[in-house]
Structures are given as structure tokens and as C-alpha cells.
Design an enzyme around this catalytic site. Structure first.
Site, PDB file in Angstrom:
ATOM      1  CB  CYS A   7      10.783   2.565  22.463  1.00 10.41           C
ATOM      2  SG  CYS A   7      11.004   2.952  20.604  1.00 10.41           S
ATOM      3  CG  HIS A  57      -9.039   5.148  10.825  1.00 14.13           C
ATOM      4  ND1 HIS A  57     -10.010   5.039   9.731  1.00 14.13           N
ATOM      5  CD2 HIS A  57      -9.489   5.156  11.764  1.00 14.13           C
ATOM      6  CE1 HIS A  57     -11.347   4.908  10.453  1.00 14.13           C
ATOM      7  NE2 HIS A  57     -10.956   5.152  11.701  1.00 14.13           N
ATOM      8  NE  ARG A 111      -2.771  -1.204  -0.876  1.00 17.33           N
ATOM      9  CZ  ARG A 111      -2.429  -2.315  -1.492  1.00 17.33           C
ATOM     10  NH1 ARG A 111      -2.215  -3.263  -0.730  1.00 17.33           N
ATOM     11  NH2 ARG A 111      -2.209  -2.528  -2.632  1.00 17.33           N
TER      12      ARG A 111
HETATM   13  P1  NAD Z   1     -15.765   3.345   2.281  1.00 14.15           P
HETATM   14  O1  NAD Z   1     -15.037   2.460   1.156  1.00 14.15           O
HETATM   15  O2  NAD Z   1     -16.559   2.588   3.170  1.00 14.15           O
HETATM   16  O3  NAD Z   1     -16.793   4.406   1.473  1.00 14.15           O
HETATM   17  C1  NAD Z   1     -16.536   5.094   0.451  1.00 14.15           C
HETATM   18  C2  NAD Z   1     -17.304   6.231   0.110  1.00 14.15           C
HETATM   19  O4  NAD Z   1     -16.788   7.000  -0.856  1.00 14.15           O
HETATM   20  C3  NAD Z   1     -18.696   5.709  -0.778  1.00 14.15           C
HETATM   21  O5  NAD Z   1     -19.631   6.205   0.437  1.00 14.15           O
HETATM   22  C4  NAD Z   1     -18.686   6.122  -1.959  1.00 14.15           C
HETATM   23  O6  NAD Z   1     -20.029   6.455  -2.367  1.00 14.15           O
HETATM   24  C5  NAD Z   1     -17.934   7.303  -1.956  1.00 14.15           C
HETATM   25  N1  NAD Z   1     -17.195   7.625  -3.129  1.00 14.15           N
HETATM   26  C6  NAD Z   1     -16.294   6.685  -3.868  1.00 14.15           C
HETATM   27  N2  NAD Z   1     -15.932   7.517  -5.034  1.00 14.15           N
HETATM   28  C7  NAD Z   1     -16.198   8.677  -4.800  1.00 14.15           C
HETATM   29  C8  NAD Z   1     -15.721  10.063  -5.235  1.00 14.15           C
HETATM   30  N3  NAD Z   1     -15.038   9.825  -6.543  1.00 14.15           N
HETATM   31  N4  NAD Z   1     -16.172  11.226  -4.733  1.00 14.15           N
HETATM   32  C9  NAD Z   1     -16.799  11.227  -3.457  1.00 14.15           C
HETATM   33  N5  NAD Z   1     -17.406  10.214  -2.997  1.00 14.15           N
HETATM   34  C10 NAD Z   1     -16.923   8.803  -3.462  1.00 14.15           C
HETATM   35  O7  NAD Z   1     -14.632   4.392   2.777  1.00 14.15           O
HETATM   36  P2  NAD Z   1     -14.469   4.865   4.259  1.00 14.15           P
HETATM   37  O8  NAD Z   1     -15.996   5.134   4.788  1.00 14.15           O
HETATM   38  O9  NAD Z   1     -13.424   5.832   4.242  1.00 14.15           O
HETATM   39  O10 NAD Z   1     -14.163   3.400   5.169  1.00 14.15           O
HETATM   40  C11 NAD Z   1     -13.368   2.559   4.874  1.00 14.15           C
HETATM   41  C12 NAD Z   1     -11.954   2.505   5.724  1.00 14.15           C
HETATM   42  O11 NAD Z   1     -11.021   2.112   4.973  1.00 14.15           O
HETATM   43  C13 NAD Z   1     -11.612   3.720   6.394  1.00 14.15           C
HETATM   44  O12 NAD Z   1     -11.268   3.477   7.687  1.00 14.15           O
HETATM   45  C14 NAD Z   1     -10.091   3.928   5.828  1.00 14.15           C
HETATM   46  O13 NAD Z   1      -9.303   4.379   6.675  1.00 14.15           O
HETATM   47  C15 NAD Z   1      -9.821   2.802   5.078  1.00 14.15           C
HETATM   48  N6  NAD Z   1      -9.383   3.208   3.652  1.00 14.15           N
HETATM   49  C16 NAD Z   1      -8.567   4.134   3.399  1.00 14.15           C
HETATM   50  C17 NAD Z   1      -7.966   4.424   1.789  1.00 14.15           C
HETATM   51  C18 NAD Z   1      -7.175   5.461   1.614  1.00 14.15           C
HETATM   52  O14 NAD Z   1      -6.346   6.036   2.651  1.00 14.15           O
HETATM   53  N7  NAD Z   1      -7.245   6.366   0.621  1.00 14.15           N
HETATM   54  C19 NAD Z   1      -8.215   3.471   1.014  1.00 14.15           C
HETATM   55  C20 NAD Z   1      -9.267   2.657   1.281  1.00 14.15           C
HETATM   56  C21 NAD Z   1      -9.700   2.196   2.767  1.00 14.15           C
HETATM   57 ZN    ZN Z   2      11.834   1.114  19.620  1.00 13.03          ZN
END
Ligand code: NAD
Ligand code: ZN
Length: 236
Positions: free
Chosen positions: A119, A108, A56
């Protein structure tokens, strides 16, 4: 405390080519989410978990911030303490859009960082594999128990306290690109005077009628109207 809180999720980074959980691409499908994202995975499945986050981290090296990250970064620079940029994302696209890391609250965790379990020291290793840095040993204490600086499901998320504090005096909550499954947003919309929601589509976990403004469109398309609402409120 901030008058405007922007809470973003995976959706804001989707247009930059970082996949959300739900529309997972091939890479994500190779792994069972529960084996690499859940409390205990670093005990029961350490090597694969570390490999997953190494990938990632490598993945985000060439990803670019999009219009939504840039607009929000500019607003943060302009209004400083009046706006809080809070994200569930572990990518660095707000930072790539020009914000100092301290100006972004990552609820997160943060992919470029690793933490020593012994540590507690946190190190920014950029896009490297963690085993390639410091020979896998903590430079502070020598321990080899180095882990991705990521909050797994079921682990404590200390930054939630910051989110709650920022919500205390908040007048406008802006929710962008989150399905509301991990962090509930309904109560925020209910108790905060003004609220805006932007996702691609309705989510079962979100009651859209609680929000004053709802945009079901790409973040890069909704962000100009969102900016207008933020500027209008902060000018008052
Ligand atoms: P989720 O995947 O549950 O939901 C994504 C949301 O984004 C959906 O509601 C969808 O409709 C919307 N969406 C998709 N494309 C979009 C766009 N172009 N513009 C606007 N909205 C759009 O994501 P979440 O609620 O963030 O929860 C998932 C967990 O996964 C979180 O805890 C997060 O930390 C982690 N995560 C992070 C990343 C990252 O850092 N980029 C990527 C994947 C997952
Ligand atoms: Zn250490």
C-alpha cells in the site's frame, strides 16, 4: 528555492562512528554489498537484506551527531528556505542535531522508516527490528511485504527531483563527505556560481579544480570555515 545547497554523504557521519562503505568495519565485511544493496535483493535475498538493515537501524541508536551536523542544523533553522540540507545518508544525525525530519532531504531513504510494498504506507519504527513491530504486518493493509525504506542501487530515487529543483536557483553548493561515485558533483560545481568541497582526501570521481574552496580534512574541522562562507553569502 534554496540559495545554498549542502549535499552530504557518508563522510559527514564518519566521526560519529558510522562507517562509510570504503572504510568498512567488520560488520559490513560480513555481507556482500551487492546482495543487500542492489535492486532485486529484496526478491532474491529478502531475509538477509532485512536482517542487514535491522542491524544498521539498531547500530545508529547510540550514535551522536557531531559538530558538522549541529552547525548545519543551526544554519537551517536560521535561514530556513534559503538553505537546503540534502543528504545521501540514511542515518538520523541531522534529526538528532535538532532538525525536523521534514527539513532534511534524504535522497536514499531513512533507516528508522519501513515501507509497505503493498500500500506504500511508510512507518517510523525507531530502532526496532521490523519483524518485532506490528507482528510484521502492515497496520494499514495487513500485507507482510514490509521493507526497509532505503533506495537500493538500481532503484528509482524519487527525491532526486527535489535535489534538481533545489539546484536550479542555487548560488552556493557545499559538498561534504561524499566520494561523488553515486551522485556526480562535478557538474554542480561547474554550473553553480560558488562551490565548496570537503572530503578527507581527493576522489577519482571529483574534479577538485572545479571547486572554489577545497578542504581535505575532517568535516568537524572544515565546518567553521564552511559556515562562514554560507553566512557571508546569505547576508548579501
Ligand atoms: P563514500 O563512502 O563513497 O565516500 C565517503 C567520502 O567521505 C570520501 O570521499 C571520504 O574522503 C570522505 N570522508 C570520510 N571521512 C570523512 C570525515 N570525517 N570528514 C569529511 N569527509 C570524510 O560515501 P558516499 O559518497 O556517501 O556514497 C556511499 C553511499 O552509501 C551513499 O549512497 C549513502 O547513502 C550510503 N551510506 C550511508 C551511510 C550513512 O547513512 N551514514 C553510511 C555508509 C554508506
Ligand atoms: Zn500496507
Amino acid at each position: 528555492m534554496a540559495r545554498v545547497v549542502v549535499l552530504s554523504g557518508a563522510g559527514i557521519s564518519a566521526e560519529s562512528g558510522i562507517s562509510t562503505f570504503r572504510d568498512s568495519d567488520g560488520l559490513w565485511e560480513k555481507y556482500d554489498i551487492k546482495d543487500i544493496c542492489t535492486v532485486g535483493c529484496l526478491v532474491d535475498n529478502r531475509a538477509e537484506t532485512i536482517e542487514f538493515y535491522d542491524k544498521r537501524r539498531e547500530d545508529i541508536a547510540d550514535k551522536k551527531s557531531n559538530h558538522a551536523h549541529y552547525i548545519l542544523s543551526e544554519l537551517k533553522k536560521r535561514y530556513r528556505g534559503d538553505i537546503a540540507i540534502i543528504t545521501q545518508n540514511v542515518d538520523n544525525l541531522f534529526e538528532k542535531a535538532g532538525l525536523a525530519h521534514e527539513d532534511v532531504i534524504h535522497l536514499h531513504g531513512y533507516l528508522p522508516e519501513v515501507e509497505c510494498e503493498e500500500c506504500g504506507e511508510v512507518f517510523d519504527i525507531g530502532y526496532e527490528k521490523q519483524a518485532d513491530v506490528f507482528n510484521g504486518e502492515c497496520p494499514a493493509c495487513g500485507s507482510d511485504m514490509i521493507r526497509p525504506f532505503i533506495v537500493m542501487f538500481g532503484e528509482a530515487a524519487p527525491k532526486y527531483e527535489v535535489l534538481n529543483r533545489e539546484l536550479d536557483d542555487c548560488e552556493l553548493i557545499v559538498v561534504i563527505g561524499t566520494s561523488g561515485n553515486v551522485i556526480g558533483v562535478n557538474a554542480m560545481a561547474q554550473f553553480i556560481e560558488h562551490s565548496i568541497l570537503n572530503n578527507l582526501e581527493p576522489s577519482d570521481a571529483i574534479e577538485e579544480e572545479l571547486f572554489d574552496e577545497v578542504y581535505y580534512t575532517k568535516a568537524s574541522e572544515a565546518i567553521d570555515s564552511i559556515e562562514e562562507a554560507i553566512v557571508k553569502l546569505l547576508a548579501e
